[in-house]
Design an enzyme around this catalytic site. Structure first.
Site, PDB file in Angstrom:
ATOM      1  N   SER A  66       0.783   1.360  -3.250  1.00  0.00           N
ATOM      2  CA  SER A  66       1.048   0.843  -4.586  1.00  0.00           C
ATOM      3  C   SER A  66       1.025   1.924  -5.668  1.00  0.00           C
ATOM      4  O   SER A  66       1.983   2.661  -5.813  1.00  0.00           O
ATOM      5  CB  SER A  66       0.106  -0.328  -4.904  1.00  0.00           C
ATOM      6  OG  SER A  66      -1.228   0.049  -4.980  1.00  0.00           O
ATOM      7  N   ASP A 115      11.544  11.506  -6.789  1.00  0.00           N
ATOM      8  CA  ASP A 115      12.880  11.179  -7.295  1.00  0.00           C
ATOM      9  C   ASP A 115      13.307  12.082  -8.444  1.00  0.00           C
ATOM     10  O   ASP A 115      14.500  12.296  -8.657  1.00  0.00           O
ATOM     11  CB  ASP A 115      12.927   9.720  -7.746  1.00  0.00           C
ATOM     12  CG  ASP A 115      13.002   8.751  -6.571  1.00  0.00           C
ATOM     13  OD1 ASP A 115      12.880   9.209  -5.419  1.00  0.00           O
ATOM     14  OD2 ASP A 115      13.162   7.542  -6.795  1.00  0.00           O
ATOM     15  N   LYS A 165       4.140  -0.649  -0.310  1.00  0.00           N
ATOM     16  CA  LYS A 165       3.857  -1.820  -1.158  1.00  0.00           C
ATOM     17  C   LYS A 165       4.603  -1.659  -2.478  1.00  0.00           C
ATOM     18  O   LYS A 165       4.279  -0.804  -3.283  1.00  0.00           O
ATOM     19  CB  LYS A 165       2.362  -1.965  -1.430  1.00  0.00           C
ATOM     20  CG  LYS A 165       2.028  -3.168  -2.317  1.00  0.00           C
ATOM     21  CD  LYS A 165       0.544  -3.274  -2.586  1.00  0.00           C
ATOM     22  CE  LYS A 165       0.232  -4.498  -3.434  1.00  0.00           C
ATOM     23  NZ  LYS A 165       0.766  -4.400  -4.800  1.00  0.00           N
TER      24      LYS A 165
END
Length: 536
Positions: free
Chosen positions: A303, A314, A328
């Site tokens: 998470s 990214d 998650k």
């Protein structure tokens, strides 16, 4: 701009729902007051559940615990939604909230129940117990009027006896090695801080290391303090360790990511059926926007940890190393009920800057969802990057055009497989059964007075060594505890065994800082990360 409403809680939680068996008996007299009119209306659907509970209350053959029935109905209902929507009873909510808020009210010790003896493992510096004179190694015999020595008292019961409101008093009767009588302590409970930044230190002259164990309400503040400390010691590059970090507060993950990314870079966005898309962007306030960055993750990083790793990956800001994360991608918001309980309901999914949702499939049920770890292990994923399988095969692109995938966690840029060696069996057995820890605790308990007072942890690490006699004493202890000697395995992994012995002794004397100072020498993944950091 209106301030964003962050869904506040995104850590892993398991809701163990109980199936309620149903027996349908023919010939039961119908009753008009339990009928539902307008069966296709939305109100009728909710009235059906209300009427069922009312029917049970009025007509069931035996007396029932209605509160228990209602709680189990709520658990079962939420369990049908997804693995992370959950019900938190009143009795558990306060304890869980304390863990995530970064403090609790108590006496400030860590303890361990060993063979019906309650040992003080460590005394929190500056806390009420230290001020009262309690020492590591003390054995607690009585808490107020309750005898806890020689009895099979659970950790939960001990916590209940020791914790309490700030300003209240708890009386302890303690046995201390070398004394023939019990010592009595009256300790005034106070606010005790808990930390999510478990350790920070320098790995070499340029590389700092920060270990974060969860994302609590104080994580960002703790991180900034650790970062400042490392910079004062010459840090230029950073390794951030999020291994085994199961997550926590979403806003803390966003604030932490902001420290690494330049202004206006997308960190994460969330969206749900009843929640409009919300984009979280970096600001110009980052304190580590330049300098090499490595983030360590593994299969238990989840998470909030995955949000940070996804944002860094990214945006091509740093290197993600380790093994594929948990997977998650759901966001829970906590709704408190009038009785003090709470419902944590999944209200949105989160997406990394490239558009990935890294949530693993959960259509086959909660049990299989949480047993995915075993599936990964049996498939060979932990030993080879080539065995990794993603449920989402759609390619996404990072800022610089690298291909990444969602649907099953964050895949690291550099993969660290598990080490498989049959000769590791002995080492894993003595470590996994807690025998190294227990032997070292007993050793420290018997020899505590021989350690130099006020010695620095750095001096201890440099000067203290595990003697051959002490090593052989441990092997005998392990054998007497049921672990058969494996001469070849012992010889091959002797360095690892004695280093763990030294790490646990250092932990007993100096706390977690002592443990990490020593353990990092045999943390193979950390050493690989440091090697990558120093490579071109």
């Amino acid at each position: 701009m209106k301030s964003p409403r962050f869904p506040i809680y995104i850590s892993i939680s398991v809701s163990a729902g109980i199936l309620l068996g149903i027996l349908i008996v023919s010939g039961f007299p119908s009753s008009e007051k339990y009928s539902v009119l307008g069966k296709n209306s939305e109100a009728a659907k909710f009235n059906k559940l209300k009427n069922m509970l009312e029917l049970v209350h009025n007509e069931y053959v035996d007396t029932i615990n209605e509160s228990h029935l209602i709680e189990k109905t709520i658990e079962k209902t939420l369990g049908q939604l997804d693995p992370h929507s959950s019900y938190v009873p009143t009795s558990e909510l306060e304890e869980e909230t304390e863990v995530m808020q970064g403090n609790f009210e108590g006496i400030g010790i860590q303890f361990r129940m060993e063979e019906d003896t309650l040992y003080v493992v460590s005394v929190i510096a500056g806390g009420p117990s230290q001020k009262a004179g309690l020492l590591t190694g003390d054995r607690i015999v009585k808490i107020n009027d309750s005898v806890v020595a020689g009895k099979n008292v659970s950790d939960k019961d001990i916590v209940k006896k020791l914790k309490g409101r700030k300003g209240t008093r708890v009386h302890l009767s303690v046995n201390r090695r070398g004394l023939n009588k019990l010592l009595d302590f009256d300790i005034i409970r106070d606010v005790i801080p808990t930390y999510s930044v478990e350790y920070n230190g320098m790995l070499d002259s340029k590389t700092g290391y920060i270990k974060i164990t969860k994302f609590s309400a104080t994580t960002h503040k703790e991180f900034l303090k650790a970062l400042s400390d490392l910079r004062s010691r010459g840090m230029q590059n950073l390794i951030l360790d999020l291994r085994n970090n199961g997550g926590g507060y979403l806003d803390q993950a966003i604030l932490l990511s902001d420290e690494f990314l330049p202004d206006k870079e997308l960190i994460v966005y969330t969206q749900g059926r009843a929640r409009k898309r919300f984009d979280a962007f970096a600001t110009s306030k980052g304190n580590f926007e330049k300098g090499k960055l490595i983030i360590m993750i593994n299969e238990f990083s989840a998470s909030a940890s995955e949000i940070v790793a996804g944002a860094i990956q990214d945006n091509d800001r740093g290197l993600i190393v380790g093994r594929r994360s948990f997977g998650k991608g759901l966001v829970q918001e906590q709704f408190e009920m009038s009785d003090g309980s709470a419902i944590r309901l999944t209200v949105a999914r989160y997406y990394t800057p490239s558009g990935r949702c890294i949530q693993r499939p959960y259509e086959k049920g909660t049990d299989e969802y949480y047993h995915d770890y075993l599936t990964r292990f049996s498939s060979g994923e932990f030993e080879s990057k080539d065995s990794v399988h993603f449920s989402d095969t759609i390619p996404y692109k990072t800022a610089k055009g690298r291909i990444v995938y969602g649907g099953g966690g964050i895949m690291p840029d550099e993969y660290f497989p598990y080490k498989r060696d049959e000769l590791l069996v002995y080492y894993n057995e003595v470590l996994g059964n807690g025998l190294i820890y227990k032997f070292c605790f007993d050793y420290c308990d018997k020899n505590r007075s021989s350690f130099k007072q006020n010695e620095s942890v750095e001096n201890f690490v440099r000067q203290f060594n595990i003697s051959e006699e002490l090593f052989n004493n441990f092997l005998t202890f392990a054998e007497n505890s049921g672990v058969k000697r494996n001469p070849v395995g012992i010889r091959k992994y002797k360095f690892e065994i004695i280093t763990m012995m030294k790490a646990y002794i250092a932990q007993n004397i100096f706390g977690d800082i002592g443990y990490y100072k020593v353990y990092q020498l045999i943390d193979d993944e950390l050493q690989k990360s440091l090697k990558l950091m120093n490579s071109k």
